[in-house]
Design a protein around this motif. Structure first.
Motif, PDB file in Angstrom:
ATOM      1  N   HIS A  55      52.424  45.374  22.750  1.00  0.00           N
ATOM      2  CA  HIS A  55      51.256  45.970  23.390  1.00  0.00           C
ATOM      3  C   HIS A  55      50.292  46.507  22.333  1.00  0.00           C
ATOM      4  O   HIS A  55      50.702  47.092  21.330  1.00  0.00           O
ATOM      5  CB  HIS A  55      51.707  47.107  24.312  1.00  0.00           C
ATOM      6  CG  HIS A  55      50.677  47.509  25.319  1.00  0.00           C
ATOM      7  ND1 HIS A  55      49.624  48.329  25.016  1.00  0.00           N
ATOM      8  CD2 HIS A  55      50.534  47.197  26.633  1.00  0.00           C
ATOM      9  CE1 HIS A  55      48.881  48.509  26.085  1.00  0.00           C
ATOM     10  NE2 HIS A  55      49.406  47.840  27.088  1.00  0.00           N
ATOM     11  N   TYR A 125      50.478  54.592  29.113  1.00  0.00           N
ATOM     12  CA  TYR A 125      50.962  53.237  29.383  1.00  0.00           C
ATOM     13  C   TYR A 125      51.792  53.206  30.660  1.00  0.00           C
ATOM     14  O   TYR A 125      51.630  52.310  31.501  1.00  0.00           O
ATOM     15  CB  TYR A 125      51.797  52.764  28.194  1.00  0.00           C
ATOM     16  CG  TYR A 125      52.567  51.484  28.418  1.00  0.00           C
ATOM     17  CD1 TYR A 125      51.954  50.245  28.303  1.00  0.00           C
ATOM     18  CD2 TYR A 125      53.929  51.527  28.738  1.00  0.00           C
ATOM     19  CE1 TYR A 125      52.669  49.071  28.495  1.00  0.00           C
ATOM     20  CE2 TYR A 125      54.648  50.357  28.925  1.00  0.00           C
ATOM     21  CZ  TYR A 125      54.017  49.135  28.811  1.00  0.00           C
ATOM     22  OH  TYR A 125      54.730  47.985  29.007  1.00  0.00           O
ATOM     23  N   GLU A 128      49.563  53.459  33.710  1.00  0.00           N
ATOM     24  CA  GLU A 128      48.869  52.199  33.962  1.00  0.00           C
ATOM     25  C   GLU A 128      49.801  51.177  34.597  1.00  0.00           C
ATOM     26  O   GLU A 128      49.396  50.436  35.493  1.00  0.00           O
ATOM     27  CB  GLU A 128      48.296  51.652  32.655  1.00  0.00           C
ATOM     28  CG  GLU A 128      47.132  52.461  32.108  1.00  0.00           C
ATOM     29  CD  GLU A 128      46.702  52.011  30.727  1.00  0.00           C
ATOM     30  OE1 GLU A 128      47.397  51.140  30.132  1.00  0.00           O
ATOM     31  OE2 GLU A 128      45.688  52.527  30.225  1.00  0.00           O
ATOM     32  N   ARG A 129      51.058  51.131  34.141  1.00  0.00           N
ATOM     33  CA  ARG A 129      52.043  50.214  34.708  1.00  0.00           C
ATOM     34  C   ARG A 129      52.322  50.554  36.172  1.00  0.00           C
ATOM     35  O   ARG A 129      52.483  49.660  37.002  1.00  0.00           O
ATOM     36  CB  ARG A 129      53.341  50.268  33.910  1.00  0.00           C
ATOM     37  CG  ARG A 129      53.227  49.715  32.493  1.00  0.00           C
ATOM     38  CD  ARG A 129      53.136  48.215  32.489  1.00  0.00           C
ATOM     39  NE  ARG A 129      54.378  47.617  32.969  1.00  0.00           N
ATOM     40  CZ  ARG A 129      54.490  46.377  33.393  1.00  0.00           C
ATOM     41  NH1 ARG A 129      53.425  45.597  33.445  1.00  0.00           N
ATOM     42  NH2 ARG A 129      55.650  45.901  33.799  1.00  0.00           N
ATOM     43  N   GLU A 130      52.391  51.854  36.477  1.00  0.00           N
ATOM     44  CA  GLU A 130      52.628  52.272  37.856  1.00  0.00           C
ATOM     45  C   GLU A 130      51.475  51.853  38.763  1.00  0.00           C
ATOM     46  O   GLU A 130      51.686  51.432  39.908  1.00  0.00           O
ATOM     47  CB  GLU A 130      52.829  53.788  37.908  1.00  0.00           C
ATOM     48  CG  GLU A 130      54.170  54.230  37.317  1.00  0.00           C
ATOM     49  CD  GLU A 130      54.291  55.736  37.202  1.00  0.00           C
ATOM     50  OE1 GLU A 130      53.310  56.432  37.563  1.00  0.00           O
ATOM     51  OE2 GLU A 130      55.350  56.216  36.750  1.00  0.00           O
ATOM     52  N   GLU A 132      49.536  49.257  38.223  1.00  0.00           N
ATOM     53  CA  GLU A 132      49.647  47.807  38.360  1.00  0.00           C
ATOM     54  C   GLU A 132      50.707  47.440  39.388  1.00  0.00           C
ATOM     55  O   GLU A 132      50.507  46.533  40.204  1.00  0.00           O
ATOM     56  CB  GLU A 132      49.996  47.188  37.001  1.00  0.00           C
ATOM     57  CG  GLU A 132      48.863  47.231  35.988  1.00  0.00           C
ATOM     58  CD  GLU A 132      49.299  46.770  34.620  1.00  0.00           C
ATOM     59  OE1 GLU A 132      50.465  46.316  34.489  1.00  0.00           O
ATOM     60  OE2 GLU A 132      48.502  46.864  33.671  1.00  0.00           O
ATOM     61  N   ARG A 133      51.837  48.135  39.342  1.00  0.00           N
ATOM     62  CA  ARG A 133      52.903  47.853  40.307  1.00  0.00           C
ATOM     63  C   ARG A 133      52.444  48.172  41.727  1.00  0.00           C
ATOM     64  O   ARG A 133      52.764  47.452  42.677  1.00  0.00           O
ATOM     65  CB  ARG A 133      54.154  48.664  39.962  1.00  0.00           C
ATOM     66  CG  ARG A 133      54.962  48.091  38.803  1.00  0.00           C
ATOM     67  CD  ARG A 133      56.348  48.695  38.736  1.00  0.00           C
ATOM     68  NE  ARG A 133      56.298  50.104  38.373  1.00  0.00           N
ATOM     69  CZ  ARG A 133      56.351  50.547  37.123  1.00  0.00           C
ATOM     70  NH1 ARG A 133      56.446  49.698  36.122  1.00  0.00           N
ATOM     71  NH2 ARG A 133      56.325  51.839  36.861  1.00  0.00           N
ATOM     72  N   ALA A 135      49.373  47.980  42.824  1.00  0.00           N
ATOM     73  CA  ALA A 135      48.450  46.911  43.233  1.00  0.00           C
ATOM     74  C   ALA A 135      49.229  45.662  43.626  1.00  0.00           C
ATOM     75  O   ALA A 135      48.883  44.983  44.601  1.00  0.00           O
ATOM     76  CB  ALA A 135      47.479  46.594  42.088  1.00  0.00           C
ATOM     77  N   ASP A 136      50.311  45.360  42.895  1.00  0.00           N
ATOM     78  CA  ASP A 136      51.151  44.205  43.233  1.00  0.00           C
ATOM     79  C   ASP A 136      51.793  44.396  44.601  1.00  0.00           C
ATOM     80  O   ASP A 136      51.890  43.452  45.396  1.00  0.00           O
ATOM     81  CB  ASP A 136      52.234  44.005  42.173  1.00  0.00           C
ATOM     82  CG  ASP A 136      51.665  43.502  40.847  1.00  0.00           C
ATOM     83  OD1 ASP A 136      50.537  42.976  40.862  1.00  0.00           O
ATOM     84  OD2 ASP A 136      52.346  43.647  39.817  1.00  0.00           O
TER      85      ASP A 136
END
Length: 204
Positions: A55, A125, A128-130, A132-133, A135-136
């Motif tokens: 990353h 980070y 941001e991952r949370e 993204e998850r 949104a998925d």
């Protein structure tokens, strides 16, 4: 007329501006308490995940850490941190420096290891991952929940997977068993948004 900067001067200026911008972001995160709540194994695992993914934030943070780690012993002490701040043009007031060191120095030994230095960046980070998850999961719920009742029935899951051509010979009975034995945590016969969020995307 101002003299033109040579390649070395431009490089130094670019390094200074990059360092200032990156450090300001770290200091702002620390000042706002953004580093709280991430430590121990969770912090270590997050940093390792960033490293494995190569990353950009990991790479940049490692470069910043090396800038402060003057003797390359993988540890930044107060003297090195203060010297690095002065190189970047910061006025190092004792109370501010003490605050930053105390926020980064998780184990309180007066020194900052790389994992500790990464805490504000790792926290960002992780957030941001949370997102993204989330949104998925939103997209998955929209795809599977055909009757829009806010939950996914076994037949909706089967039909949604069939539409995605992800079945690979899996029968509706097997999908129902997957829901019953794995996905349906509360046992109501459906997969809720929260339950859908816990399913490994590789299984769908």
């Amino acid at each position: 007329q101002m003299p033109l900067l040579g390649p070395r001067s431009w490089g130094m200026l670019r390094q200074w501006r990059t360092g200032m911008a990156g450090l300001q972001a770290v200091l702002l995160l620390v000042a706002c308490g953004a580093a709280y709540g991430l430590e121990g194994q969770v912090l270590f695992d997050t940093v390792e995940a960033m490293k494995a993914a190569e990353h950009a934030k990991y790479t940049k943070s490692h470069k910043k850490f090396r800038f402060f780690d003057a003797n390359s012993d993988e540890i930044v002490d107060r003297v090195e941190f203060e010297a690095g701040l002065k190189k970047l043009g910061y006025k190092t007031e004792d109370h501010k420096l003490n605050h930053i060191m105390s926020e980064l120095d998780i184990n309180g030994d007066g020194r900052v290891e790389f994992v500790e230095f990464m805490r504000p960046t790792a926290k960002k980070y992780q957030e941001e991952r949370e997102l993204e998850r989330g949104a998925d999961t939103d997209r998955a719920m929209e795809h599977f929940d055909r009757n829009l009742d806010g939950r996914v029935a076994p037949d909706e899951l089967f039909n949604g997977l069939a539409h995605m051509q992800r079945m690979g010979g899996i029968s509706q009975q097997q999908v129902e068993a997957f829901v019953r034995e794995y996905a349906d945590i509360d046992g109501d016969g459906f997969v809720s948004y929260e339950e859908l969020e816990t399913i490994d995307p590789e299984l769908l």
